[in-house]
Motif scaffolding. Structure first.
Motif, mmCIF file in Angstrom:
data_model
loop_
_atom_site.group_PDB
_atom_site.id
_atom_site.type_symbol
_atom_site.label_atom_id
_atom_site.label_comp_id
_atom_site.label_asym_id
_atom_site.label_seq_id
_atom_site.Cartn_x
_atom_site.Cartn_y
_atom_site.Cartn_z
ATOM 1 N N LEU A 93 5.183 -3.283 -9.285
ATOM 2 C CA LEU A 93 4.169 -4.319 -9.066
ATOM 3 C C LEU A 93 4.337 -4.965 -7.690
ATOM 4 O O LEU A 93 3.658 -5.941 -7.378
ATOM 5 C CB LEU A 93 4.276 -5.404 -10.154
ATOM 6 C CG LEU A 93 3.888 -4.981 -11.574
ATOM 7 C CD1 LEU A 93 4.201 -6.098 -12.561
ATOM 8 C CD2 LEU A 93 2.402 -4.617 -11.649
ATOM 9 N N LEU A 94 5.235 -4.402 -6.878
ATOM 10 C CA LEU A 94 5.592 -5.023 -5.602
ATOM 11 C C LEU A 94 5.016 -4.327 -4.379
ATOM 12 O O LEU A 94 4.909 -4.942 -3.321
ATOM 13 C CB LEU A 94 7.130 -5.069 -5.465
ATOM 14 C CG LEU A 94 7.889 -5.841 -6.545
ATOM 15 C CD1 LEU A 94 9.383 -5.713 -6.323
ATOM 16 C CD2 LEU A 94 7.467 -7.301 -6.567
ATOM 17 N N ASP A 95 4.666 -3.060 -4.478
ATOM 18 C CA ASP A 95 4.370 -2.285 -3.275
ATOM 19 C C ASP A 95 2.892 -2.197 -2.911
ATOM 20 O O ASP A 95 2.564 -1.876 -1.771
ATOM 21 C CB ASP A 95 4.947 -0.872 -3.416
ATOM 22 C CG ASP A 95 6.444 -0.859 -3.191
ATOM 23 O OD1 ASP A 95 6.874 -0.466 -2.100
ATOM 24 O OD2 ASP A 95 7.183 -1.284 -4.092
ATOM 25 N N TYR A 96 2.009 -2.436 -3.859
ATOM 26 C CA TYR A 96 0.576 -2.506 -3.556
ATOM 27 C C TYR A 96 0.121 -3.902 -3.964
ATOM 28 O O TYR A 96 0.241 -4.275 -5.126
ATOM 29 C CB TYR A 96 -0.203 -1.436 -4.330
ATOM 30 C CG TYR A 96 -1.610 -1.199 -3.833
ATOM 31 C CD1 TYR A 96 -2.563 -2.227 -3.796
ATOM 32 C CD2 TYR A 96 -2.013 0.047 -3.387
ATOM 33 C CE1 TYR A 96 -3.850 -2.019 -3.334
ATOM 34 C CE2 TYR A 96 -3.299 0.278 -2.932
ATOM 35 C CZ TYR A 96 -4.211 -0.758 -2.904
ATOM 36 O OH TYR A 96 -5.492 -0.547 -2.445
ATOM 37 N N PRO A 97 -0.391 -4.685 -3.020
ATOM 38 C CA PRO A 97 -0.732 -6.076 -3.332
ATOM 39 C C PRO A 97 -1.634 -6.216 -4.556
ATOM 40 O O PRO A 97 -2.730 -5.651 -4.604
ATOM 41 C CB PRO A 97 -1.451 -6.550 -2.054
ATOM 42 C CG PRO A 97 -0.901 -5.683 -0.969
ATOM 43 C CD PRO A 97 -0.665 -4.338 -1.615
ATOM 44 N N HIS A 98 -1.131 -6.922 -5.564
ATOM 45 C CA HIS A 98 -1.883 -7.287 -6.763
ATOM 46 C C HIS A 98 -2.309 -6.089 -7.612
ATOM 47 O O HIS A 98 -3.251 -6.201 -8.407
ATOM 48 C CB HIS A 98 -3.130 -8.100 -6.379
ATOM 49 C CG HIS A 98 -2.864 -9.184 -5.388
ATOM 50 N ND1 HIS A 98 -2.014 -10.240 -5.643
ATOM 51 C CD2 HIS A 98 -3.313 -9.360 -4.113
ATOM 52 C CE1 HIS A 98 -1.966 -11.035 -4.567
ATOM 53 N NE2 HIS A 98 -2.733 -10.525 -3.639
ATOM 54 N N LYS A 99 -1.610 -4.959 -7.457
ATOM 55 C CA LYS A 99 -1.949 -3.768 -8.234
ATOM 56 C C LYS A 99 -0.686 -3.160 -8.839
ATOM 57 O O LYS A 99 0.409 -3.271 -8.285
ATOM 58 C CB LYS A 99 -2.631 -2.705 -7.358
ATOM 59 C CG LYS A 99 -3.907 -3.169 -6.664
ATOM 60 C CD LYS A 99 -5.026 -3.441 -7.654
ATOM 61 C CE LYS A 99 -6.307 -3.870 -6.921
ATOM 62 N NZ LYS A 99 -7.395 -4.196 -7.887
ATOM 63 N N SER A 100 -0.843 -2.489 -9.977
ATOM 64 C CA SER A 100 0.244 -1.681 -10.527
ATOM 65 C C SER A 100 0.186 -0.308 -9.878
ATOM 66 O O SER A 100 -0.890 0.235 -9.648
ATOM 67 C CB SER A 100 0.097 -1.555 -12.043
ATOM 68 O OG SER A 100 -1.113 -0.889 -12.383
ATOM 69 N N ALA A 101 1.348 0.250 -9.588
ATOM 70 C CA ALA A 101 1.364 1.509 -8.829
ATOM 71 C C ALA A 101 2.620 2.298 -9.130
ATOM 72 O O ALA A 101 3.581 1.799 -9.740
ATOM 73 C CB ALA A 101 1.285 1.219 -7.327
ATOM 74 N N CYS A 102 2.597 3.562 -8.702
ATOM 75 C CA CYS A 102 3.819 4.359 -8.602
ATOM 76 C C CYS A 102 4.031 4.678 -7.125
ATOM 77 O O CYS A 102 3.095 4.532 -6.317
ATOM 78 C CB CYS A 102 3.726 5.631 -9.437
ATOM 79 S SG CYS A 102 2.484 6.816 -8.860
ATOM 80 N N ILE A 103 5.243 5.102 -6.775
ATOM 81 C CA ILE A 103 5.547 5.409 -5.372
ATOM 82 C C ILE A 103 6.025 6.848 -5.262
ATOM 83 O O ILE A 103 6.906 7.277 -6.011
ATOM 84 C CB ILE A 103 6.644 4.484 -4.798
ATOM 85 C CG1 ILE A 103 6.324 3.023 -5.065
ATOM 86 C CG2 ILE A 103 6.802 4.724 -3.295
ATOM 87 C CD1 ILE A 103 7.458 2.068 -4.686
ATOM 88 N N LEU A 104 5.450 7.591 -4.328
ATOM 89 C CA LEU A 104 5.897 8.936 -4.005
ATOM 90 C C LEU A 104 6.692 8.865 -2.713
ATOM 91 O O LEU A 104 6.157 8.465 -1.669
ATOM 92 C CB LEU A 104 4.705 9.877 -3.833
ATOM 93 C CG LEU A 104 3.699 9.917 -4.996
ATOM 94 C CD1 LEU A 104 2.577 10.901 -4.681
ATOM 95 C CD2 LEU A 104 4.379 10.258 -6.309
ATOM 96 N N TRP A 105 7.976 9.247 -2.780
ATOM 97 C CA TRP A 105 8.863 9.183 -1.616
ATOM 98 C C TRP A 105 8.945 10.579 -0.993
ATOM 99 O O TRP A 105 9.561 11.480 -1.560
ATOM 100 C CB TRP A 105 10.254 8.705 -2.020
ATOM 101 C CG TRP A 105 10.254 7.352 -2.658
ATOM 102 C CD1 TRP A 105 10.185 7.065 -3.988
ATOM 103 C CD2 TRP A 105 10.310 6.082 -1.989
ATOM 104 N NE1 TRP A 105 10.205 5.705 -4.204
ATOM 105 C CE2 TRP A 105 10.287 5.074 -2.988
ATOM 106 C CE3 TRP A 105 10.398 5.700 -0.648
ATOM 107 C CZ2 TRP A 105 10.338 3.721 -2.687
ATOM 108 C CZ3 TRP A 105 10.450 4.346 -0.353
ATOM 109 C CH2 TRP A 105 10.416 3.379 -1.350
ATOM 110 N N PHE A 106 8.308 10.749 0.159
ATOM 111 C CA PHE A 106 8.270 12.048 0.823
ATOM 112 C C PHE A 106 9.521 12.275 1.657
ATOM 113 O O PHE A 106 9.959 11.399 2.403
ATOM 114 C CB PHE A 106 7.032 12.148 1.718
ATOM 115 C CG PHE A 106 5.771 12.455 0.963
ATOM 116 C CD1 PHE A 106 5.194 13.702 1.037
ATOM 117 C CD2 PHE A 106 5.171 11.490 0.169
ATOM 118 C CE1 PHE A 106 4.039 13.990 0.331
ATOM 119 C CE2 PHE A 106 4.013 11.761 -0.540
ATOM 120 C CZ PHE A 106 3.443 13.019 -0.464
ATOM 121 N N ALA A 107 10.083 13.476 1.536
ATOM 122 C CA ALA A 107 11.284 13.823 2.289
ATOM 123 C C ALA A 107 10.950 14.065 3.759
ATOM 124 O O ALA A 107 9.883 14.576 4.084
ATOM 125 C CB ALA A 107 11.933 15.078 1.695
ATOM 126 N N GLY A 108 11.879 13.694 4.628
ATOM 127 C CA GLY A 108 11.745 13.981 6.052
ATOM 128 C C GLY A 108 11.081 12.868 6.839
ATOM 129 O O GLY A 108 10.236 12.127 6.330
#
Length: 238
Positions: free
Chosen positions: A26-41
């Motif tokens: 709930l922290l990474d997109y303002p006021h939205k629920s989200a998931c995070i994809l962490w890209f290598a490199g």
């Protein structure tokens, strides 16, 4: 040192470009629920970077696996955050973002600004909803901090975002050994001159975290300063 503005990928990373996935935030997109994809490199080697395992590591998750996961999160999550590393280095990132967008998710991009051509295509195709742009430093400090010569591409990305009207934020990670009050004031002046207004986020370096370069203790002296200007409001994170 990578001074090129072209994506550089190993075959393994191309097949499985994503290092890891955070299923909920709930922290990474303002006021939205989200998931995070962490890209290598990444094409920068920021001295204070505390994701060296992502920067130097190889991907472990394919686009296909992520799409399977996202199908199970339709109507449960509002957004997908593309982060890293540098998510826009990957050759298939545009087509992948398009697939995720078609599923109905809002798209946020976390970027160092080194890929303005990719960013421009995403903007033109209306595939992104929000961008967090990392402003590392002014040219006199940029190469030392990032171990790259990518300030001009960053500047192009900033101007693209300003012209687009797309919602975005500018943020800077500060280690007190690398950036001073005077440096931040110079960066604020630069942002104002380019036409940026709104929020500017200063992220404090996390002491004790493993980093690319061994650094001393970082002090949070900037929090005692009134750095905001008439057009830009400075916020502190971390």
């Amino acid at each position: 040192m990578n001074t090129n503005n072209e994506p550089i990928l190993q075959k393994e990373s191309a097949a499985k470009p994503i290092y890891s996935l955070t299923p909920f935030t709930l922290l990474d997109y303002p006021h939205k629920s989200a998931c995070i994809l962490w890209f290598a490199g990444c094409n920068m080697r920021c001295l204070y970077c505390y994701n060296p395992e992502i920067v130097f590591g190889k991907g472990t998750i394919s686009f296909e696996k992520v799409l399977q996961f996202l199908k199970s999160r339709i109507h449960l999550l509002d957004a997908v955050v593309f982060s890293g590393g540098e998510c826009l280095l990957h050759k298939k990132s545009i087509s992948f973002i398009a697939e995720v967008k078609k599923m109905g998710f809002l798209i946020k991009i976390d970027t160092n600004g080194s890929q303005p051509n990719v960013l421009d295509e995403l903007i033109q195709k209306e595939l992104i909803n929000y961008v967090a742009l990392d402003f590392k430093a002014m040219p006199n400090n940029f190469e030392k901090i990032t171990q790259s010569k990518l300030f001009i591409p960053f500047e192009k990305s900033l101007l693209l975002l300003l012209q687009s009207g797309l919602p975005f934020e500018v943020r800077t990670t500060v280690h007190s050994e690398l950036l001073s009050k005077k440096d931040i004031q110079e960066m604020l002046c630069y942002l104002e001159k380019t036409g940026y207004s709104g929020n500017y986020y200063i992220q404090h370096f996390v002491n004790g975290a493993p980093t690319i370069e061994k650094l001393g203790h970082s002090f949070r002296e900037l929090e005692n300063e009134n750095l905001s200007t008439a057009k830009i409001k400075v916020h502190f994170r971390g």
